[in-house]
Design an enzyme around this catalytic site. Structure first.
Site: not given
Ligand code: BG6
Length: 507
Positions: A60, A167, A196-197, A235, A254, A259, A359
């Site tokens: 944008r 995703k 999906d990396h 993580e 997430d 994943h 996390k």
């Protein structure tokens, strides 16, 4: 071009990419800066991109081509992992970067883009082939595809047009279906690349090589020999300024829905008849469909929800999730999720697959541990290492490798056994840099190879796995936070495994 040994480099030229342009919607976003642009630059560095190549950033914000180039230069120099930034190469790469501002919901964006692409096709000889990459907020995926369709940008005689969709594909099962219906009303399935990396990670791809390129593991890869499987994606970071998004998503959506279920499918699927997109995706899909549906009354027994609270680590205060910017102070969002899954097929019936992610856990590590049954008889008695069943660990990141634990005789008198490790490490064995997942996946999409992309039946099957848990959680009020930042998650997660006589490994 001759390689070091005077031979053609087989990797560099095996699948030449046709001339093309890549259009990135969401060019001002984090993913473009951190992952997509560094990956494209690295592909240019590796001479994987065709001479006729261009990138058009769309978002944008109003910006000139030059301002966009400068912004991307800063990002690439900053986020390029383990590779040098070459100013000269950047200058030639940057000549192929363009920028188009506009609103995804506004038809004039597509009219402008259409003209721009025609012009770029002539100027950069991109032959009319275009890969669109949707890296916007998820609510814009369908409007963007519809916008492309209305402007006839999704198809072109004598050229290819493909669309990568980031995703999350849907927020739940029904929105994933609805998104698919809208996307499919414009595009053929062959033109859709749902990314999906994790499937692009070298170590995840290697699971297939390990399983199906060797003769000795596959005979053991079943309920007769495997006791249980643990998949961990920990993580150490918190939500890093993504509090707003994360609060709506949570760990189960997430990381697990996409994943980690794809990783599980790769571990547990049947061998494909050939290494080709549909054959591999058929097997992954079949496995995901075989995961036992969780009954609502079983959710408390097979699913654990956690949220981190504040802690002090090494004197440093760490905020709890509810103290993060953009997060509701009474948030019920999961920053930790663990599931016990079972696969209802002949190979796996009765074998628990434990999956956890979170996390603010003690470190960043993703791995898969396959624990085998103990030897049937403790011939060596108590000293016989019976406490240490064989364990195969596939290390996805950050350290990449595979190790096998087995018992060995401790040198000296008597027959004492101790567990030892047999180790494979990518760095030591290959000494080469591992491409990032986005390099692999972008290159695959440019080549028209969808093997490592997900298909709608896979997406729906994985939503079906997590949906009963999401539904039950949305109706329950949890006592959160229930783990301290920097710890291994809530005690209830240990209890879930203990109920079946198992313990989470410390990775
Ligand atoms: C993303 C999630 O898909 O994957 C993030 O949205 C997560 O929350 C990330 O941090 C993890 O990816 P990687 O490749 O760093 O393990």
């Amino acid at each position: 071009m001759p390689g070091l040994l005077g031979l053609e480099d087989p990797l560099r030229f095996n699948n030449p990419v046709a001339p093309c342009a890549v259009v990135i919607f969401g060019a001002n976003g984090d993913l473009t800066k951190r992952k997509l642009m560094p990956a494209l630059y690295r592909l240019a560095y590796e001479r994987r991109l065709p001479a006729g190549f261009a990138v058009v950033g769309v978002s944008r914000t109003a910006m000139t081509d030059d301002a966009f180039r400068e912004k991307m230069r800063e990002s690439v120099a900053r986020f390029l992992e383990d590779s040098p930034f070459d100013e000269e190469l950047w200058r030639s790469f940057a000549q192929g970067l363009f920028y188009q501002s506009g609103d995804i919901g506004d038809s004039s964006l597509y009219a402008g883009l259409s003209q721009r692409l025609e012009q770029i096709a002539r100027q950069r000889s991109t032959a009319g082939n275009v890969l669109f990459y949707l890296s916007t907020s998820p609510s814009q995926y369908a409007p963007a595809v519809e916008g492309l369709g209305a402007a006839h940008l999704h198809r072109r005689e004598g050229a290819w047009r493909r669309v990568i969709i980031e995703k999350p594909f849907g927020h739940d099962q029904s929105s994933a279906r609805e998104l698919n219906d809208r996307v499919r009303s414009v595009l053929d399935e062959q033109a859709i690349y749902r990314i999906d990396h994790y499937l692009g990670k070298e170590t995840v791809q290697n699971i297939l090589a390990f399983r199906f390129g060797n003769g000795i593991f596959e005979p053991l890869w079943n309920r007769r020999y495997v006791n249980h499987v643990q998949v961990t994606a920990a993580e150490s970071i918190g939500v890093e300024g993504r509090g707003g998004y994360y609060q709506e998503a949570g760990a189960l959506r997430d990381m697990i829905q996409n994943h980690l279920l794809q990783v599980l499918a790769t571990i547990a699927m049947e061998p494909p008849a050939e290494y080709a997109a549909e054959a591999v995706r058929d097997e992954r899909a079949k496995l995901l469909k075989s995961i036992q549906r969780i009954r609502p009354e079983d959710v408390p027994r097979v699913a654990v929800k956690g949220q981190y609270g504040p802690a002090r680590i090494g004197g440093e205060p760490l905020p709890g999730f509810r103290e993060e910017p953009g997060v509701d102070p009474l948030s019920q969002t999961d920053t930790y999720a663990a599931l016990t899954l079972e696969v209802d097929n002949w190979r796996w019936a009765g074998v628990p697959f434990y999956i956890r992610t979170g996390k603010r856990l003690p470190k960043r590590v993703t791995d898969i541990a396959i624990e085998f049954n103990r030897a049937p008889l403790a011939v060596f008695g108590d000293a016989g290492g019976g406490h240490w069943p064989n364990l195969l660990v596939i290390r996805i990141q950050p350290e990449e490798g595979i190790s096998l634990r087995f018992s060995s005789k401790v040198p000296g008198a008597g027959m004492n056994l101790r567990p030892v490790m047999m180790d494979f490490n990518y760095g030591t064995s290959f000494g080469a840099r591992t491409p990032t997942a986005y390099e692999t996946l972008l290159l695959d999409a440019l080549e028209g190879d969808a093997t490592l992309y997900t298909r709608q039946d896979m997406v729906e099957a994985s939503w079906a796995v997590v949906q009963p848990v999401l539904d039950a959680w949305s109706e329950t009020k949890f006592d959160l936070p229930n783990y301290a930042a920097g710890s291994w998650g809530p005690a209830s997660s240990d209890d879930m495994l203990a109920a079946r006589g198992h313990v989470w490994r410390v990775p």
